[in-house]
Write a protein that holds these residues in place. Sequence first.
Motif, PDB file in Angstrom:
ATOM      1  N   ALA A 700      -6.956  -0.301   5.846  1.00  0.00           N
ATOM      2  CA  ALA A 700      -5.933   0.750   5.993  1.00  0.00           C
ATOM      3  C   ALA A 700      -4.613   0.596   5.134  1.00  0.00           C
ATOM      4  N   THR A 701      -4.674  -0.750   4.529  1.00  0.00           N
ATOM      5  CA  THR A 701      -3.211  -1.068   3.837  1.00  0.00           C
ATOM      6  C   THR A 701      -3.656  -0.783   2.365  1.00  0.00           C
ATOM      7  N   ALA A 702      -4.831  -0.277   1.997  1.00  0.00           N
ATOM      8  CA  ALA A 702      -5.175  -0.071   0.485  1.00  0.00           C
ATOM      9  C   ALA A 702      -4.129   0.932  -0.060  1.00  0.00           C
ATOM     10  N   ALA A 703      -3.837   1.922   0.493  1.00  0.00           N
ATOM     11  CA  ALA A 703      -2.826   2.911  -0.178  1.00  0.00           C
ATOM     12  C   ALA A 703      -1.457   2.043  -0.396  1.00  0.00           C
ATOM     13  N   ALA A 704      -1.235   1.444   0.622  1.00  0.00           N
ATOM     14  CA  ALA A 704       0.350   0.879   0.329  1.00  0.00           C
ATOM     15  C   ALA A 704       0.114  -0.143  -0.774  1.00  0.00           C
ATOM     16  N   ARG A 705      -1.095  -0.778  -0.908  1.00  0.00           N
ATOM     17  CA  ARG A 705      -0.922  -1.782  -1.956  1.00  0.00           C
ATOM     18  C   ARG A 705      -1.096  -1.062  -3.259  1.00  0.00           C
ATOM     19  N   ALA A 706      -1.623  -0.033  -3.261  1.00  0.00           N
ATOM     20  CA  ALA A 706      -1.770   0.814  -4.454  1.00  0.00           C
ATOM     21  C   ALA A 706      -0.388   1.192  -4.959  1.00  0.00           C
ATOM     22  N   ARG A 707       0.491   1.567  -3.868  1.00  0.00           N
ATOM     23  CA  ARG A 707       1.710   1.785  -4.458  1.00  0.00           C
ATOM     24  C   ARG A 707       2.543   0.876  -4.802  1.00  0.00           C
ATOM     25  N   GLU A 708       2.400  -0.258  -4.389  1.00  0.00           N
ATOM     26  CA  GLU A 708       2.957  -1.655  -4.728  1.00  0.00           C
ATOM     27  C   GLU A 708       2.690  -1.927  -6.368  1.00  0.00           C
ATOM     28  N   LEU A 709       1.541  -2.016  -6.383  1.00  0.00           N
ATOM     29  CA  LEU A 709       0.935  -2.192  -7.708  1.00  0.00           C
ATOM     30  C   LEU A 709       1.296  -1.146  -8.677  1.00  0.00           C
ATOM     31  N   THR A 710       1.171   0.101  -8.517  1.00  0.00           N
ATOM     32  CA  THR A 710       1.592   1.034  -9.409  1.00  0.00           C
ATOM     33  C   THR A 710       3.032   0.989  -9.714  1.00  0.00           C
ATOM     34  N   THR A 711       3.834   0.726  -8.713  1.00  0.00           N
ATOM     35  CA  THR A 711       5.344   0.791  -9.004  1.00  0.00           C
ATOM     36  C   THR A 711       5.676  -0.226 -10.178  1.00  0.00           C
ATOM     37  N   ALA A 712       5.127  -1.438  -9.691  1.00  0.00           N
ATOM     38  CA  ALA A 712       5.358  -2.679 -10.344  1.00  0.00           C
ATOM     39  C   ALA A 712       4.887  -2.585 -11.997  1.00  0.00           C
ATOM     40  N   LYS A 713       3.545  -1.995 -12.134  1.00  0.00           N
ATOM     41  CA  LYS A 713       3.153  -1.935 -13.663  1.00  0.00           C
ATOM     42  C   LYS A 713       4.163  -1.015 -14.377  1.00  0.00           C
ATOM     43  N   LEU A 714       4.231   0.081 -13.656  1.00  0.00           N
ATOM     44  CA  LEU A 714       5.121   0.958 -14.540  1.00  0.00           C
ATOM     45  C   LEU A 714       6.649   0.616 -14.943  1.00  0.00           C
ATOM     46  N   THR A 715       7.056  -0.193 -13.862  1.00  0.00           N
ATOM     47  CA  THR A 715       8.488  -0.739 -14.112  1.00  0.00           C
ATOM     48  C   THR A 715       8.081  -1.551 -15.542  1.00  0.00           C
ATOM     49  N   GLU A 716       7.179  -2.399 -15.444  1.00  0.00           N
ATOM     50  CA  GLU A 716       6.890  -3.225 -16.529  1.00  0.00           C
ATOM     51  C   GLU A 716       6.661  -2.623 -17.711  1.00  0.00           C
ATOM     52  N   TRP A 717       6.211  -1.526 -17.713  1.00  0.00           N
ATOM     53  CA  TRP A 717       5.891  -0.662 -18.976  1.00  0.00           C
ATOM     54  C   TRP A 717       7.058   0.374 -19.346  1.00  0.00           C
ATOM     55  N   GLY A 718       7.932  -0.007 -18.553  1.00  0.00           N
ATOM     56  CA  GLY A 718       9.418   0.811 -18.717  1.00  0.00           C
ATOM     57  C   GLY A 718       9.133   2.429 -18.494  1.00  0.00           C
ATOM     58  N   LEU A 719       8.156   2.582 -17.613  1.00  0.00           N
ATOM     59  CA  LEU A 719       8.000   4.002 -17.118  1.00  0.00           C
ATOM     60  C   LEU A 719       8.297   4.212 -15.857  1.00  0.00           C
ATOM     61  N   ALA A 720       9.539   3.535 -15.308  1.00  0.00           N
ATOM     62  CA  ALA A 720      10.123   3.619 -13.893  1.00  0.00           C
ATOM     63  C   ALA A 720      10.268   4.985 -13.736  1.00  0.00           C
ATOM     64  N   GLU A 721      10.740   5.785 -14.497  1.00  0.00           N
ATOM     65  CA  GLU A 721      10.891   7.323 -14.607  1.00  0.00           C
ATOM     66  C   GLU A 721       9.790   8.190 -13.954  1.00  0.00           C
ATOM     67  N   VAL A 722       8.577   7.797 -13.936  1.00  0.00           N
ATOM     68  CA  VAL A 722       7.519   8.500 -13.409  1.00  0.00           C
ATOM     69  C   VAL A 722       6.733   7.730 -12.314  1.00  0.00           C
ATOM     70  N   ALA A 723       7.430   6.555 -11.795  1.00  0.00           N
ATOM     71  CA  ALA A 723       6.827   5.771 -10.847  1.00  0.00           C
ATOM     72  C   ALA A 723       6.604   6.432  -9.506  1.00  0.00           C
ATOM     73  N   PHE A 724       7.473   7.175  -9.188  1.00  0.00           N
ATOM     74  CA  PHE A 724       7.356   7.684  -7.830  1.00  0.00           C
ATOM     75  C   PHE A 724       6.331   8.830  -7.888  1.00  0.00           C
ATOM     76  N   THR A 725       6.168   9.571  -8.862  1.00  0.00           N
ATOM     77  CA  THR A 725       4.995  10.663  -8.914  1.00  0.00           C
ATOM     78  C   THR A 725       3.769   9.857  -9.047  1.00  0.00           C
ATOM     79  N   THR A 726       3.595   8.758  -9.889  1.00  0.00           N
ATOM     80  CA  THR A 726       2.479   8.051 -10.001  1.00  0.00           C
ATOM     81  C   THR A 726       2.062   7.415  -8.730  1.00  0.00           C
TER      82      THR A 726
END
Length: 812
Positions: A700-726
Motif C-alpha cells: 500500500a505504501t508503493a505509491a508514496a515510495r514512488a513519489r519520494e524516489l521521483t522527487t529526489a531523482k528529479l531534484t538531482e537532475w535539476g528538474l525540480a520544476e516538473v517534479a510535482f507533475t511527474t
Amino acid sequence: MGTPSTLFSESPEDPFALGRAASAVLDDDGTVVGWSARAQELLGYTAKDVIGRAWQDLLVDARDLPVVRAAAADAMSKGGWFGALPIRHRDGRRVEMGFRARAIAREQDGREWFLVGAPVAEVMAWQRDRALLDGLYQRSPIGLVVHSPDRRVLRINRAVAKASGYPAEAPVGHRPREFLVPEDAGPAEERVRHVLETGEPLIFAEQSARSRLDPGRERMVSVSAFRMEDSSGRVLGVAETIEDVTERYRAQRRLTLLNEASARIGTSLDVRQTARELAEVAVDGLADYCSVDLLQPVTVGDEPRPGIAVPLLRVALSPPDSRVPYQEGEVVPLLPESPQARCLAERRPILERLLSLRPEWHAMDQRRKEIALGLGVHSLIVVPLVARGLILGVVSLWRARYSEPFEDDDAAVAQEFSSRAAVCIDNARRFTQQQSAALTLQRSLLPSAVSDLPAVEVACRYLPASGELGIGGDWFDVIPLSGARVALVVGDVVGHGIHAAASMGRLRAAVRTLASLDLEPDEVVARLDDLVSLLATEVEANAGGNLSGDEQVLGATCVYAVYDPVSQRCSLARAGHLAPLVSTPDGRVTVLDLPAGPPLGLGGLPFETYDVELPEGSLLTLFTDGLLEARNGDIDAALASLHQCLAHSADPLDRTCRGVVEALLPRGDHLPTDDIALLIARTQVLPPQNVASWQLPLEATAAARARELTTAKLTEWGLAEVAFTTELVASELVTNAYRYAAGPVTLRLIRTQCLICEVSDTSHTSPHLRRALSTDEGGRGLFLVAQLTERWGTRYTHDGKTVWTEQPLPPA
C-alpha cells in the motif's frame, strides 16, 4: 597516182583494209585493168578471167544492171562512191558486197577507178562499231575516260567534258589529281592503278566527283573500268565508264535517312537524349550542323501554353563546336525576322538556299552572323517540331564548306523525320511529366528528414531507378518508440510504377501504425504479411482478374529492427529481405544471421525475432537489393565493396553513406536499373546517470515510495520544476499496478530529449482511458495522466506490460 595505203584506212578492224578487202582497177569505160588475189577468193574469178573485160557484163546480173548503172553514174558525178551492190559470183550466185570507189588521175588524159570491196556483213559490222565508237565519244550520256598505261588521261568524251566543265581536250595528258579535288582524286587514281595492275574489272563503284573548277558542286558517279589489251596481250590502258547517279544517290540517301531516323530517334524516354539523337541523324545524312531548340516548358515535361511567349532553350547541337553561338543549355533569342521566329509563327519549314543573298540575316544578330562568316555556313533549313497540334520547338540545319545549298527535297525530308522526332520528343515530355509526378508522390511518401534521436545517428539515401523503368516501391523509415527506443525499417515492393509507389505508401503507413503499438518485430512483420495479402485480394477483386503488370501486387520484402539505447539490445525480423550488416568499432563487418522468413504476401508462414547486443558506435546498415545489383550484377563483388566501405565505422555517417553510393552505383550519368533505399544507423547508449530504475514491493505504501524516489531523482537532475507533475504521474501509475496487477512493480525514469516515466508490472491487463462521471469514486487516474503528459501508452513484453509517459523538459 597516189598509193592505195594513203587513200584508205589501214586499221585491222577495217573491212576495206588492203590486206582484207578485194580490190580492182577499172578504166573510165568500166574495163577491168587490175584484179587482186583477195577478189579472186571472194568472187571466184581469176585475173585472167576478168582483165580486159567490162565489169558490168561479167560481174553483174542482168536484173541488177539498173542499180549498178545508177551507182556508176553517181560515182562519175562525185568522183567517188560508197555503198553496197549485188555481184555475180563465178558459180552464178549473187553476193552482196560493200564497195568504196575513188577516181584516180592518170599521167595522160583520163582517169581510172580504184575499188575495194568486202562482204556486206563485215561492212555493216564495221559501220556499227564505228557508229558505236562515235556515239560513245560524241552523244553518249554516260561518261567515258581512257587512261594510258602511265595513268594519264588519253581522251574523254563529251559527257565528261560537260559534267566537269573542262573542254574535251583539257584533261588530255593530265592525271586525275590535276582536275579533281584531292579528296576525290586519290580514290580515282587508286582505282585506275588497281585495274591496270590486276586486270580485274571494276563494276558500278560509286564515288564522289568534284572538279577543281567547281568544288562546291558534289556529284556522285558510278564507275566501271576494264583494262585494254591488244591481240598480243600488251596493255594499252584503262577505259572507264562514268555515270552520274547524283539524283538516285540523293533519293536513296534521303530514304536511308528516314529509315535511320525511325530506328535511331526515340530509343529513350528522355527529352534531351531524343533531341540529341535527332541532331546526330540529321548531321549524318543531311546537314553539316544541326541544332534542336525546344520551348523551355517542354524540357521539364510541361506543356507550353498557346499564345504565351516563352524562350527557346538549346538542348542539342551536333557536332559540338565551340565556335557555334548558343551552346547546349543556353537560351536562344527569338528575333522577329529570324527564320526560327518565322518558322514558329507560320508552322512550316523555312528554306534559305543562299544566306548571302539575305542581308537582313547578317544584320539581325551578331552571334548568328558569326555562324555564317566563321563556319562558312551558306544554306539553312528551319523545321518546326509539331506533335499532336502542339509546337515543341524548332530544328535548324546548316550546310557549310563544300556542300551544295539545300533544295526543296531536302526541306521535305527534314520535315518528315522532324515530324517523327517531334512525336518521340512529345512522348518523352509526357513521360517526364508523369515520371516527375510519380517521383514527387513517392518522395512525399518517404520521410523528408530524420530528426536527432537519442538512440541512433542516422544517414539515408533514396535513389530512383532509370526513367524507362518507372519509380519503384523501395522505402525506409526511422520511427521513434517509447522508452527512447527507435525502429528502423527498409522494404521493397515488387514491381515498378505508380501502383508500386502507392502500395509502398500503404505499407509504410501500416508499419508506423504497428510500431506505435510497441509490438515485437516478428509480430509487426506478421501483420504486414496479412496486409499485403489483403491488398492483393482487393486489387484482384477490383480489376476483375484483368491486371496489368504494374497493377499486380505480387508481394514485398522488408526488414524491421528495434534498438534500445538503454540495454543496447537490437531486435530484428525480416520477410524475404537481405540481411542487415553490422560494423563494430573495431572494424569488423558481419552479416546478421537472422532467419530470412518468407516474403510478405505469401500468408500463413511464421516469422522469428533475432536479438543481438550492439556495442556503442556500431553501424547497423539496412538496404534494398538494388544497391548490390546497381553496378554490374555481381552480387559477391558488390557485397565485398560494401563491407570495405563500412569497415571505417568511426567516419562521419554522411561520408560513409556517400562512399557506399559512389562505390556501388554506376558511374557517369547512368541511373540504376532498380531503385535503391539505404539506411545506416550508428548506435548510441544513454549515459547511466540519465536512467534511474527502482523495483517497488506490491504494498500500500508503493505509491508514496514512488513519489519520494521521483522527487529526489528529479531534484538531482535539476528538474525540480516538473517534479510535482511527474510524482503525480508516477503515483497514479504505481497505484493502478498495485490495484490490478500481481508481483513486483518497476519504476523507471529516463532523461533524454524529454522526460520518460515508465511503470512495469507482470499483468497483461490493458489500461483504458475513460471519463469518470461526477458520481464515480474512481476512474480518473489515467485521465489525469493523459492531461499532464504529452504522450502516453502501453507496451507488452513476455513478462507483462509497461505503461509509459513522456513530458517535455523545462527550458534550460
